[in-house]
Design an enzyme around this catalytic site. Sequence first.
Site, PDB file in Angstrom:
ATOM      1  N   LYS A  22       0.843  -1.209   0.000  1.00  0.00           N
ATOM      2  CA  LYS A  22       0.000   0.000   0.000  1.00  0.00           C
ATOM      3  C   LYS A  22       0.875   1.256   0.000  1.00  0.00           C
ATOM      4  O   LYS A  22       0.651   2.185  -0.776  1.00  0.00           O
ATOM      5  CB  LYS A  22      -0.905  -0.012   1.244  1.00  0.00           C
ATOM      6  CG  LYS A  22      -1.473   1.341   1.621  1.00  0.00           C
ATOM      7  CD  LYS A  22      -2.271   1.301   2.906  1.00  0.00           C
ATOM      8  CE  LYS A  22      -1.501   1.493   4.174  1.00  0.00           C
ATOM      9  NZ  LYS A  22      -1.105   2.851   4.532  1.00  0.00           N
ATOM     10  N   ASN A  23       1.873   1.267   0.889  1.00  0.00           N
ATOM     11  CA  ASN A  23       2.662   2.495   1.054  1.00  0.00           C
ATOM     12  C   ASN A  23       3.628   2.745  -0.095  1.00  0.00           C
ATOM     13  O   ASN A  23       4.231   3.814  -0.197  1.00  0.00           O
ATOM     14  CB  ASN A  23       3.396   2.465   2.399  1.00  0.00           C
ATOM     15  CG  ASN A  23       2.419   2.634   3.550  1.00  0.00           C
ATOM     16  OD1 ASN A  23       1.259   2.992   3.330  1.00  0.00           O
ATOM     17  ND2 ASN A  23       2.872   2.383   4.765  1.00  0.00           N
ATOM     18  N   CYS A 118      -4.304   7.927   9.889  1.00  0.00           N
ATOM     19  CA  CYS A 118      -4.254   7.415  11.265  1.00  0.00           C
ATOM     20  C   CYS A 118      -3.743   8.501  12.198  1.00  0.00           C
ATOM     21  O   CYS A 118      -2.795   9.214  11.865  1.00  0.00           O
ATOM     22  CB  CYS A 118      -3.313   6.218  11.361  1.00  0.00           C
ATOM     23  SG  CYS A 118      -3.920   4.751  10.535  1.00  0.00           S
ATOM     24  N   VAL A 170       9.396   9.675   5.409  1.00  0.00           N
ATOM     25  CA  VAL A 170       9.126   8.848   4.222  1.00  0.00           C
ATOM     26  C   VAL A 170       8.311   9.663   3.212  1.00  0.00           C
ATOM     27  O   VAL A 170       8.677   9.809   2.049  1.00  0.00           O
ATOM     28  CB  VAL A 170       8.351   7.570   4.634  1.00  0.00           C
ATOM     29  CG1 VAL A 170       7.942   6.761   3.408  1.00  0.00           C
ATOM     30  CG2 VAL A 170       9.185   6.728   5.586  1.00  0.00           C
ATOM     31  N   ARG A 404      -8.385  -0.345   5.378  1.00  0.00           N
ATOM     32  CA  ARG A 404      -7.605   0.685   4.673  1.00  0.00           C
ATOM     33  C   ARG A 404      -6.290   0.118   4.151  1.00  0.00           C
ATOM     34  O   ARG A 404      -5.745   0.618   3.165  1.00  0.00           O
ATOM     35  CB  ARG A 404      -7.280   1.856   5.609  1.00  0.00           C
ATOM     36  CG  ARG A 404      -8.432   2.781   5.871  1.00  0.00           C
ATOM     37  CD  ARG A 404      -7.964   3.977   6.667  1.00  0.00           C
ATOM     38  NE  ARG A 404      -6.727   4.504   6.109  1.00  0.00           N
ATOM     39  CZ  ARG A 404      -5.780   5.121   6.798  1.00  0.00           C
ATOM     40  NH1 ARG A 404      -5.933   5.330   8.082  1.00  0.00           N
ATOM     41  NH2 ARG A 404      -4.697   5.556   6.211  1.00  0.00           N
TER      42      ARG A 404
HETATM   43  N1  EPU Z   1       6.851  14.607  10.274  1.00  0.00           N
HETATM   44  C1  EPU Z   1       6.839  15.943  10.543  1.00  0.00           C
HETATM   45  N2  EPU Z   1       6.524  16.800   9.532  1.00  0.00           N
HETATM   46  C2  EPU Z   1       6.237  16.365   8.279  1.00  0.00           C
HETATM   47  C3  EPU Z   1       6.264  14.984   8.008  1.00  0.00           C
HETATM   48  C4  EPU Z   1       6.578  14.108   9.035  1.00  0.00           C
HETATM   49  O1  EPU Z   1       7.091  16.364  11.663  1.00  0.00           O
HETATM   50  O2  EPU Z   1       5.973  17.202   7.406  1.00  0.00           O
HETATM   51  C5  EPU Z   1       7.166  13.657  11.353  1.00  0.00           C
HETATM   52  C6  EPU Z   1       6.009  12.708  11.645  1.00  0.00           C
HETATM   53  O3  EPU Z   1       5.052  13.291  12.479  1.00  0.00           O
HETATM   54  C7  EPU Z   1       6.710  11.532  12.270  1.00  0.00           C
HETATM   55  C8  EPU Z   1       8.025  11.494  11.500  1.00  0.00           C
HETATM   56  O4  EPU Z   1       8.203  12.786  10.924  1.00  0.00           O
HETATM   57  O5  EPU Z   1       6.950  11.783  13.622  1.00  0.00           O
HETATM   58  C9  EPU Z   1       8.094  10.463  10.402  1.00  0.00           C
HETATM   59  O6  EPU Z   1       6.912  10.497   9.624  1.00  0.00           O
HETATM   60  P1  EPU Z   1       6.923  10.144   8.079  1.00  0.00           P
HETATM   61  O7  EPU Z   1       6.740  11.396   7.304  1.00  0.00           O
HETATM   62  O8  EPU Z   1       8.111   9.310   7.781  1.00  0.00           O
HETATM   63  O9  EPU Z   1       5.617   9.251   7.951  1.00  0.00           O
HETATM   64  P2  EPU Z   1       4.576   9.299   6.762  1.00  0.00           P
HETATM   65  O10 EPU Z   1       5.244   9.478   5.476  1.00  0.00           O
HETATM   66  O11 EPU Z   1       3.449  10.171   7.133  1.00  0.00           O
HETATM   67  C10 EPU Z   1       4.715   6.753   6.205  1.00  0.00           C
HETATM   68  C11 EPU Z   1       3.754   5.606   6.174  1.00  0.00           C
HETATM   69  C12 EPU Z   1       3.361   5.233   7.579  1.00  0.00           C
HETATM   70  C13 EPU Z   1       4.625   4.851   8.354  1.00  0.00           C
HETATM   71  C14 EPU Z   1       5.623   6.014   8.315  1.00  0.00           C
HETATM   72  C15 EPU Z   1       6.944   5.701   8.980  1.00  0.00           C
HETATM   73  C16 EPU Z   1       2.563   5.959   4.106  1.00  0.00           C
HETATM   74  C17 EPU Z   1       1.309   6.314   3.420  1.00  0.00           C
HETATM   75  N3  EPU Z   1       2.558   6.004   5.435  1.00  0.00           N
HETATM   76  O12 EPU Z   1       4.019   7.809   6.831  1.00  0.00           O
HETATM   77  O13 EPU Z   1       2.520   4.101   7.478  1.00  0.00           O
HETATM   78  O14 EPU Z   1       4.299   4.564   9.680  1.00  0.00           O
HETATM   79  O15 EPU Z   1       5.881   6.379   6.948  1.00  0.00           O
HETATM   80  O16 EPU Z   1       7.541   4.617   8.392  1.00  0.00           O
HETATM   81  O17 EPU Z   1       3.531   5.603   3.465  1.00  0.00           O
HETATM   82  C18 EPU Z   1       0.695   2.747   7.988  1.00  0.00           C
HETATM   83  O18 EPU Z   1       0.828   2.211   6.882  1.00  0.00           O
HETATM   84  O19 EPU Z   1      -0.041   2.278   8.899  1.00  0.00           O
HETATM   85  C19 EPU Z   1       1.429   3.967   8.289  1.00  0.00           C
HETATM   86  C20 EPU Z   1       1.083   4.800   9.253  1.00  0.00           C
END
Ligand code: EPU
Length: 424
Positions: A22-23, A118, A170, A404
């Site tokens: 998915k991701n 989430c 990510v 989801r």
């Molecule tokens: N963060 C910020 N500002 C931003 C972006 C992120 O402060 O603009 C912080 C976040 O709050 C967090 C950290 O940076 O504390 C890392 O977040 P990241 O941006 O890496 O997460 P994401 O891209 O929102 C993706 C996955 C998540 C997974 C995380 C970490 C997708 C759609 N989601 O989220 O997956 O937990 O990377 O590996 O790719 C899931 O599939 O259940 C899920 C939550």
Amino acid sequence: MDKFVIKGPSILKGQVLISGSKNSALPILASTLLFDKPVVIQNLPRVRDIDTMLNLLKSLGSKIEFFNNKKKVRITKTKKQKYFASYSLLKTMRAGILVLGPLVSKYQKSIVSFPGGCVLNGNSGRPINLHLSALQKLGMKYKIKKGGYIYAKSNGKLKGKTLKFQTISVGASQHLIMSSILSNGKTTLHNVATEPEVVDLINFLNSAGANIKWVGKRICQIIGVNSLKETNYTVMGDRIEAGTFCVAATLNKGNLLIKGFDPSLIKTELDLLKKTGAKIKTVEDTIHIKGPQKITKIKHLVTKEYSGFPTDLAPIFMVLLCKASGRSSITENIFQSRFMHAMELQRLGAKILIKKNKAVIEGNTNFIGAEVMSSDLRASAALILAGVSAKGTTVVSRIYHCDRGYESIEKKLNKVGASIRRLN
Ligand code: EPU
């Protein structure tokens, strides 16, 4: 709202086929907005977030054709291109924000709602400050207006720049990579996430003629190109789903052949499961895993960016540690609210103490069925696995979270011996 009624305990035996990630698929789909030519994407997981992203692309004017039971799509640009991504489509899914950069990069304008997803970060929600500030450095201008909409534009093409993410993200890494490929000149991104889902996106974009390469461990260089060509790409298998089924086998004295996934991508997780007593053999895209009679504790588990232990598997491993011999702990370093399911696990008999970002898990728990409620995607999978190993009946509500991101989890678990019924 659907619920799962689970009768346990069950011993799991048989074969599981892992679905597409998915991701990985979500950013790949968002980046199709950069194309003039048709794109074929295969191995899409049949989960709700993917439907939401495809509906979002449709609302932006893309033509979507389905094949092979919706696991394959052809996405074609039409003359009805739009630039508005609505709250109703973004409110349930964080990855919706990934259409912002491609729209500005390709069409110099877009209006995109703040995304949902989430709730994993307590009061601070799921910020997108890293996405916005990095896009700004490439030349995007934006204002946040009424209703939580981001009005963004650029004067001409985005411009290549060197920039460093303050935090490894990510989503922001994926967003900036895809937004840079049509820009003028060279972009160098420092402190980039190296998760397999970022690598899969890069492989997809390069298959269409983008010029992206790693020039250091966390440094990515993108040389702008004028356009992308047609491509046909197969999304990688889902490493979190693969990890979830590996834990399911370890937890339930299982004997599973887990197929359709590159085991080297979850080496950290497999090494940990070996420590708990699981017997694991890997051959090409198959993991053969046998659960132990007695699960050994993991003293201290710490979540980290790839190739560390993934935050998304922390709730799932917590269930395993509840049944391990003795006390274990999990320290969560990525999200503030990763332990919301701990209270629900306690309804099933778990003994877990949460102190800030650390959970201390007492082990030796024999789960007893109860009614529980899932709070997010990975929490729901954790509760389902606990239900499968619990004595008696467990009812898991709010499983829309699970839908989801896990394709037919109940069907896959039932096929290998679980007893899960979906109640509408
Ligand atoms: N963060 C910020 N500002 C931003 C972006 C992120 O402060 O603009 C912080 C976040 O709050 C967090 C950290 O940076 O504390 C890392 O977040 P990241 O941006 O890496 O997460 P994401 O891209 O929102 C993706 C996955 C998540 C997974 C995380 C970490 C997708 C759609 N989601 O989220 O997956 O937990 O990377 O590996 O790719 C899931 O599939 O259940 C899920 C939550």
